[in-house]
Design a protein around this motif. Structure first.
Motif, PDB file in Angstrom:
ATOM      1  N   ARG A  10       7.924  -7.722   2.268  1.00  0.00           N
ATOM      2  CA  ARG A  10       7.125  -7.530   1.068  1.00  0.00           C
ATOM      3  C   ARG A  10       6.519  -8.830   0.590  1.00  0.00           C
ATOM      4  O   ARG A  10       6.952  -9.910   0.947  1.00  0.00           O
ATOM      5  CB  ARG A  10       7.997  -6.960  -0.055  1.00  0.00           C
ATOM      6  N   ILE A  11       5.549  -8.679  -0.258  1.00  0.00           N
ATOM      7  CA  ILE A  11       4.937  -9.814  -0.906  1.00  0.00           C
ATOM      8  C   ILE A  11       4.661  -9.413  -2.342  1.00  0.00           C
ATOM      9  O   ILE A  11       4.027  -8.397  -2.596  1.00  0.00           O
ATOM     10  CB  ILE A  11       3.641 -10.252  -0.176  1.00  0.00           C
TER      11      ILE A  11
ATOM     12  N   GLU B  66      11.195 -18.850   4.676  1.00  0.00           N
ATOM     13  CA  GLU B  66      11.444 -17.621   3.929  1.00  0.00           C
ATOM     14  C   GLU B  66      12.044 -17.955   2.568  1.00  0.00           C
ATOM     15  O   GLU B  66      12.891 -18.832   2.442  1.00  0.00           O
ATOM     16  CB  GLU B  66      12.403 -16.721   4.707  1.00  0.00           C
ATOM     17  N   GLY B  67      11.583 -17.244   1.542  1.00  0.00           N
ATOM     18  CA  GLY B  67      12.048 -17.516   0.187  1.00  0.00           C
ATOM     19  C   GLY B  67      11.137 -18.437  -0.592  1.00  0.00           C
ATOM     20  O   GLY B  67      11.510 -18.907  -1.667  1.00  0.00           O
TER      21      GLY B  67
ATOM     22  N   GLY C 227       7.138 -13.459   9.093  1.00  0.00           N
ATOM     23  CA  GLY C 227       5.779 -13.023   9.376  1.00  0.00           C
ATOM     24  C   GLY C 227       4.982 -12.598   8.167  1.00  0.00           C
ATOM     25  O   GLY C 227       3.787 -12.310   8.289  1.00  0.00           O
ATOM     26  N   THR C 228       5.607 -12.541   6.978  1.00  0.00           N
ATOM     27  CA  THR C 228       4.869 -12.151   5.780  1.00  0.00           C
ATOM     28  C   THR C 228       3.766 -13.161   5.493  1.00  0.00           C
ATOM     29  O   THR C 228       3.985 -14.370   5.594  1.00  0.00           O
ATOM     30  CB  THR C 228       5.816 -12.062   4.567  1.00  0.00           C
ATOM     31  N   GLU C 229       2.586 -12.669   5.135  1.00  0.00           N
ATOM     32  CA  GLU C 229       1.438 -13.548   4.904  1.00  0.00           C
ATOM     33  C   GLU C 229       0.876 -13.352   3.504  1.00  0.00           C
ATOM     34  O   GLU C 229       0.998 -12.281   2.904  1.00  0.00           O
ATOM     35  CB  GLU C 229       0.330 -13.284   5.932  1.00  0.00           C
TER      36      GLU C 229
ATOM     37  N   LEU D  20      -0.758 -18.526   3.934  1.00  0.00           N
ATOM     38  CA  LEU D  20       0.649 -18.899   4.033  1.00  0.00           C
ATOM     39  C   LEU D  20       1.375 -17.835   4.845  1.00  0.00           C
ATOM     40  O   LEU D  20       1.211 -16.646   4.598  1.00  0.00           O
ATOM     41  CB  LEU D  20       1.282 -19.016   2.640  1.00  0.00           C
ATOM     42  N   ARG D  21       2.174 -18.271   5.800  1.00  0.00           N
ATOM     43  CA  ARG D  21       2.912 -17.324   6.659  1.00  0.00           C
ATOM     44  C   ARG D  21       4.377 -17.756   6.764  1.00  0.00           C
ATOM     45  O   ARG D  21       4.673 -18.932   7.015  1.00  0.00           O
ATOM     46  CB  ARG D  21       2.291 -17.265   8.054  1.00  0.00           C
TER      47      ARG D  21
END
Length: 486
Positions: free
Chosen positions: A346-347, A95-96, A115-117, A50-51
Motif C-alpha cells: 500500500r501507499i 521499507e518504512g 516494490g511500492t512506488e 521513490l521505490r
C-alpha cells in the motif's frame, strides 16, 4: 568529514523534467507546397519516483546528494515527429520511509511493501503540435502549445523501521546481544554506552511464527526531549506491535536499578506518545552474573507488580530465551489476528482535493487602476495559460476560446465584471488580462475563423487562379451577372 553509515532522515529537493514544446509546421513538398499542418507533439518530462527496496536499511545515499531532477521532454518537429519523453529517475528507499512536504509537514506517502512506488515529482506534459490542434473549424493552426514545467518540491524522507517487536532499554542493557542470541543477526556488541548507533533488525522463528525484532538504541533519561540519541531513534518503535524492556540487572552505574530503569524508559515512551496501546514484556537480563542474579531475587515481584509479564534471561547462557521468544510470538500473533486483512503493498497518500472537470472559481480582489480585479483559479484555466505562447496572437485567441468554452466569460459578466477590468488567472505568477467580453483574441490577424492568413501568400498562383475561376463560374450559374469583379 566522514559520511555516516546510517541516516534515517533527509531533506530532498526533487524536480520533474519539463515537457517539450509542440511544433507549428506546415507540410511542404514538390507539387504540394501546402500539405496541411504537420507539427508533432512535445515529449513528456521525466518523473522522480521513490521505490521501496527491501535490501536497503538507510537513507545515506541522499545525505549529501540531496538534489535530483529528471530529464526534460524533447520538442516536437515537423513531419509529424513527436519529441522523445524524458527519462524517469527511480530513487530507492528502505521499507518504512515516510514522505512529507518539507514546508508544511503534510504526509504525502507512507511507503511499505517491497516494490511500492510513489511519484514524488511528476514530469510536465508535452505541448500539442499544430497537427493535433487542427479541427474542421481551424484547419491550419499557426501555433502550437508549450510544454508544461515539471513539478518541483522539497520533501523530507523519514525512515521508521518496520519490525514486529521493539527492544527498548538503557545503553549496554543487552539489546543487541539479545537479537544476536535469538536470531541470525550479528550486530556490533561492546560494553560501553551508545555502542549501537544503528537500529538492528533480526528475524526470529518461534514454533510456526516468524517475526522481526529491532533494538532501539540511545534511550536515556531525557531522550524524548532530544538528549543523547533517543530523539533520533524513538521513531523506529512507532510501527512495532509489541515492546520488550531489556533491563540490566548487573550495571555498575550509581543510582541505577531495574525498577528505576523501567520507570525512566516508560516515562520516555509516554513523553514520545502514541505507544500506549502496545503490549509490553520485561526481560531481566544478565542473571549469569552473580550480582545480577541476587538483584533479580529482590526486585522480581516489584517488577511483576507493574502489570507486565516478566522473564529472567541471560543472553550469554541462553537461560529464559525460549520462553521469552514464544511470549513475543504470542503477542505478534494476537496483533496480526486483530489487524485488518492485509492488502496489496500500500501507499498512503493525502492528495489535494480535485475539482470536477471544468470547475473554476472567480473572486473579486478589489479595485485596480482600470476597474475591479478578478482572480480566476482552476486546474484547467491555469494549465491552459501555462501552455500558451503569448508572443503568438493566434495562440492567445485559442486560449480565449478555451476559457469561454467552459463559461469563464459568462461567469464574469454574471458577477458584474465590466470591459477593462483586470482578470488574473492563477496564483502568485498569474497572467493578467484586460476583460474584453465577446471579442475573440487574435481575430485581427486571422481573417476567416480557423485560418492563418499568413499562409495565403504562399499558395501557388495557379491554385489561386483556379479557385477564382471556380468562383466566377459559380456566381454566373447563380445568375449574379457575368461574374466580373466589381
Amino acid at each position: 568529514m566522514a559520511i555516516p553509515s546510517f541516516v534515517d532522515q533527509v531533506t530532498l529537493e526533487v524536480a520533474g523534467g519539463n515537457g517539450g514544446h509542440g511544433c507549428a509546421s506546415v507540410h511542404r513538398e514538390k507539387f504540394k507546397p501546402l500539405g496541411g499542418p504537420d507539427g508533432g507533439n512535445g515529449g513528456h518530462g521525466g518523473s522522480v519516483i521513490l521505490r521501496v527496496d527491501s535490501g536497503l536499511t538507510t537513507l545515506v545515499d541522499y545525505h549529501r546528494s540531496n538534489k535530483r531532477r529528471a530529464t526534460n521532454g524533447q520538442p516536437g518537429k515537423g513531419d509529424h515527429q513527436n519529441g522523445a519523453n524524458g527519462d524517469d529517475i527511480v530513487l530507492k528507499v528502505p521499507e518504512g520511509t515516510v514522505v512529507s512536504d518539507a514546508e508544511t509537514g503534510e504526509v504525502l506517502a507512507d511507503l511499505t511493501g517491497p516494490g511500492t512506488e510513489f511519484v514524488v515529482a511528476a514530469g510536465g506534459r508535452g505541448g500539442l503540435g499544430n497537427a493535433a490542434l487542427a479541427t474542421s473549424a481551424r484547419k491550419a493552426p499557426g501555433f502550437a502549445l508549450l510544454g508544461e514545467e515539471g513539478e518541483a518540491r522539497t520533501v523530507t524522507l523519514e525512515l521508521k523501521v518496520v519490525a514486529d517487536v521493539g527492544l527498548v532499554g538503557f545503553p549496554s542493557a543487552g539489546k543487541s546481544s539479545l537479537i544476536a542470541a535469538i536470531s541470525r543477526a550479528r550486530p556490533k556488541i561492546a560494553d560501553y554506552p551508545f555502542t549501537t548507533l544503528v537500529p538492528n533488525l533480526g528475524v526470529v522463528v518461534a514454533g510456526d511464527t516468524t517475526f522481526t525484532v529491532a533494538d532501539v538504541p540511545g534511550l536515556i533519561e531525557g531522550a524524548s526531549l532530544g538528549k543523547g540519541l533517543g530523539l533520533d531513534f524513538l521513531r523506529h518503535i512507532e510501527r512495532c506491535a509489541a515492546l520488550v524492556h531489556v533491563i540490566d540487572t548487573a550495571t555498575f552505574e550509581p543510582g541505577r536499578d531495574p525498577l528505576s530503569d523501567l520507570d525512566v524508559i516508560e516515562a520516555e515512551l509516554a513523553a514520545h506518545g502514541g505507544l500506549e496501546d502496545r503490549p509490553r514484556l520485561v526481560a531481566l537480563n544478565k542473571v549469569d552474573v552473580p550480582d545480577g542474579h541476587d538483584l533479580v531475587d529482590l526486585v522480581l515481584e516489584d517488577v511483576k507488580a507493574r502489570g507486565m509479564r516478566t522473564f529472567v534471561i541471560s543472553t550469554k547462557t541462553g537461560e529464559g530465551l525460549r520462553a521469552l521468544t514464544y511470549a513475543m510470538a504470542d503477542l505478534v500473533e494476537q496483533r496480526r489476528a486483530n489487524a485488518p486483512e492485509p492488502e496489496a503493498p500500500r501507499i498512503v497518500i493525502r492528495p489535494k482535493p480535485v475539482d470536477g472537470g471544468d470547475s473554476f472559481t472567480i473572486r473579486q480582489m478589489g479595485d485596480g487602476e482600470g476597474g475591479f480585479i478578478w482572480r480566476v483559479r482552476g486546474d484547467k484555466p491555469e494549465r491552459w495559460v501555462r501552455q500558451t505562447d503569448f508572443t503568438n496572437a493566434e495562440a492567445v485567441g485559442y486560449l480565449a476560446d478555451r476559457l469561454n468554452r467552459i463559461g469563464i466569460e459568462d461567469e464574469l459578466l454574471r458577477l458584474g465584471a465590466h470591459a477593462g477590468d483586470a482578470v488574473a488567472i492563477g496564483g502568485e505568477d498569474a497572467v493578467v488580462f484586460d476583460f474584453a467580453p465577446q471579442i475573440e483574441g487574435g481575430a485581427e490577424i486571422l481573417g476567416r475563423r480557423g485560418e492563418d492568413v499568413r499562409l495565403e501568400h504562399e499558395r501557388p498562383a495557379a491554385v489561386r487562379r483556379r479557385e477564382k475561376d471556380a468562383d466566377y463560374h459559380a456566381r454566373k450559374a447563380a445568375g449574379d451577372g457575368d461574374g466580373d469583379d466589381a
